[in-house]
Design an enzyme around this catalytic site. Structure first.
Site, PDB file in Angstrom:
ATOM      1  N   ASP A 136       1.319  -0.827  -0.156  1.00 16.92           N
ATOM      2  CA  ASP A 136       0.098   0.130   0.201  1.00 16.92           C
ATOM      3  C   ASP A 136       0.817   1.699   0.123  1.00 16.92           C
ATOM      4  O   ASP A 136       1.870   1.254   0.084  1.00 16.92           O
ATOM      5  CB  ASP A 136      -1.149   0.222   1.010  1.00 16.92           C
ATOM      6  CG  ASP A 136      -2.429   0.932   1.099  1.00 16.92           C
ATOM      7  OD1 ASP A 136      -2.305   2.225   0.449  1.00 16.92           O
ATOM      8  OD2 ASP A 136      -3.286   0.424   1.496  1.00 16.92           O
ATOM      9  N   ASP A 175       3.919   2.402  -4.044  1.00 17.03           N
ATOM     10  CA  ASP A 175       3.048   2.923  -5.224  1.00 17.03           C
ATOM     11  C   ASP A 175       2.864   2.628  -6.751  1.00 17.03           C
ATOM     12  O   ASP A 175       4.418   2.358  -7.128  1.00 17.03           O
ATOM     13  CB  ASP A 175       3.765   4.738  -5.669  1.00 17.03           C
ATOM     14  CG  ASP A 175       3.377   5.854  -6.897  1.00 17.03           C
ATOM     15  OD1 ASP A 175       1.964   5.167  -6.883  1.00 17.03           O
ATOM     16  OD2 ASP A 175       3.556   6.397  -6.410  1.00 17.03           O
ATOM     17  N   VAL A 176       1.647   2.144  -6.610  1.00 14.78           N
ATOM     18  CA  VAL A 176       1.547   1.017  -7.837  1.00 14.78           C
ATOM     19  C   VAL A 176       1.995   2.049  -9.364  1.00 14.78           C
ATOM     20  O   VAL A 176       2.087   1.207 -10.102  1.00 14.78           O
ATOM     21  CB  VAL A 176       0.254   0.861  -7.941  1.00 14.78           C
ATOM     22  CG1 VAL A 176      -0.204  -0.637  -6.498  1.00 14.78           C
ATOM     23  CG2 VAL A 176      -0.315   1.369  -7.899  1.00 14.78           C
ATOM     24  N   LYS A 206     -11.501   1.345 -14.802  1.00 11.24           N
ATOM     25  CA  LYS A 206     -12.074  -0.147 -13.730  1.00 11.24           C
ATOM     26  C   LYS A 206     -12.841  -1.018 -15.318  1.00 11.24           C
ATOM     27  O   LYS A 206     -12.579  -2.019 -15.411  1.00 11.24           O
ATOM     28  CB  LYS A 206     -13.481   0.256 -12.960  1.00 11.24           C
ATOM     29  CG  LYS A 206     -12.748   0.962 -12.192  1.00 11.24           C
ATOM     30  CD  LYS A 206     -12.133  -0.244 -11.806  1.00 11.24           C
ATOM     31  CE  LYS A 206     -11.192   0.673  -9.877  1.00 11.24           C
ATOM     32  NZ  LYS A 206      -9.909  -1.087  -9.325  1.00 11.24           N
ATOM     33  N   TYR A 241     -13.158   7.388 -13.152  1.00 11.33           N
ATOM     34  CA  TYR A 241     -13.487   5.949 -12.537  1.00 11.33           C
ATOM     35  C   TYR A 241     -13.957   4.607 -13.884  1.00 11.33           C
ATOM     36  O   TYR A 241     -13.241   3.948 -13.406  1.00 11.33           O
ATOM     37  CB  TYR A 241     -14.171   6.190 -11.319  1.00 11.33           C
ATOM     38  CG  TYR A 241     -14.390   4.905 -10.370  1.00 11.33           C
ATOM     39  CD1 TYR A 241     -13.212   5.109 -10.016  1.00 11.33           C
ATOM     40  CD2 TYR A 241     -15.548   4.066 -10.551  1.00 11.33           C
ATOM     41  CE1 TYR A 241     -12.898   3.764  -8.626  1.00 11.33           C
ATOM     42  CE2 TYR A 241     -15.084   2.775  -9.668  1.00 11.33           C
ATOM     43  CZ  TYR A 241     -14.445   2.820  -8.792  1.00 11.33           C
ATOM     44  OH  TYR A 241     -14.353   1.043  -7.985  1.00 11.33           O
TER      45      TYR A 241
END
Length: 254
Positions: A33, A57-58, A154, A150
């Site tokens: 995370d 950090d992704v 997704k 968003y």
């Protein structure tokens, strides 16, 4: 041999629920995370024998590589990746959305899982029965006014998962998505507050209004998602790949 999973966005909410269920099932888990990962690992596994945290950090390729390396160094390998980390994004119409805000949502929700998959697949290929689960959303299955960034992120993640499923099937890696709907998380609470602000009602009234749209009559919980993820990572779903499993209380029927 103990199986090892890496769960992003695991310090709270759905990610913590997923990590908790996997630990209950005997997995070793790397909780990743942006903050709070070590605290979450300590909460779920006070002895720290089967859980460890990594701050990352992704959206940064080097952090994704480091998270996978942590799984290998601490637990000896990697059997599963759960791409759960995500942000909600602005509540604004598309033509009023700041381009930087739009890019940020895609960076976290779509580019992040792409980078994590790139980092994880070489290790997943080493283990039999390995799998990836992407956490998408009911808003990746249908559009909603004011949620363009968003929804786009997704929906894109679900299709990225299908592409991955086809590309790595020959390696024995399965890739599926879980699409939650109306989970009572901080992100959802923020969304409900934006509804209240837009409609001029209270938060409680807006929350009750959302709940009234759910055929099962309740909001979902992290445990609801954890249960489905656990199944998708298990041998019980060994012939399931490239699919999106809706966990939404019946608000959208596939």
């Amino acid at each position: 041999m103990t199986r090892v999973a890496l769960v992003t966005g695991a310090a709270r909410g759905l990610g913590e629920g997923i990590a908790s269920r996997l630990l209950d099932d005997g997995w070793c888990v790397v909780l990743a995370d942006a903050s709070g990962a070590h605290d979450a690992a300590a909460r779920l596994d006070p002895a720290q024998r089967r859980a460890t945290g990594v701050d990352m950090d992704v959206t940064l390729e080097q952090d994704c590589t480091r998270a996978v390396a942590t799984a290998v160094e601490v637990f000896g390998g990697l059997d599963a990746l759960v791409n759960n980390a995500g942000v909600g994004g602005p509540s604004a119409s598309v033509h009023e959305t700041d381009p930087d805000d739009f890019r940020r949502v895609l960076d976290v929700n779509l580019v992040g899982p792409f980078l994590m998959a790139r980092a994880a697949i070489p290790e997943l290929r080493r283990r039999e029965g390995s799998a990836i689960v992407n956490i998408t959303s009911v808003l990746g299955q249908r559009g909603e006014a004011g949620s363009g960034a968003y929804c786009a992120s997704k929906g894109g993640l679900a299709l990225l998962g299908q592409c991955l499923a086809l590309e790595v099937a020959a390696d024995g890696i399965r890739v599926n998505s879980v699409a939650p709907g109306n989970m009572l998380t901080v992100m959802h609470q923020d969304h409900v507050q934006s509804i209240a602000d837009r409609e001029g009602t209270t938060y409680d009234e807006a929350l009750a209004g959302v709940r009234a749209t759910v055929p099962l009559g309740r909001h979902g919980t992290p445990a609801d998602i954890g249960d489905v993820v656990a199944w998708l990572l298990s041998a019980d779903s060994s012939y399931v790949t490239g699919q999106t499993v809706a966990v939404n209380g019946g608000i959208l029927l596939a």
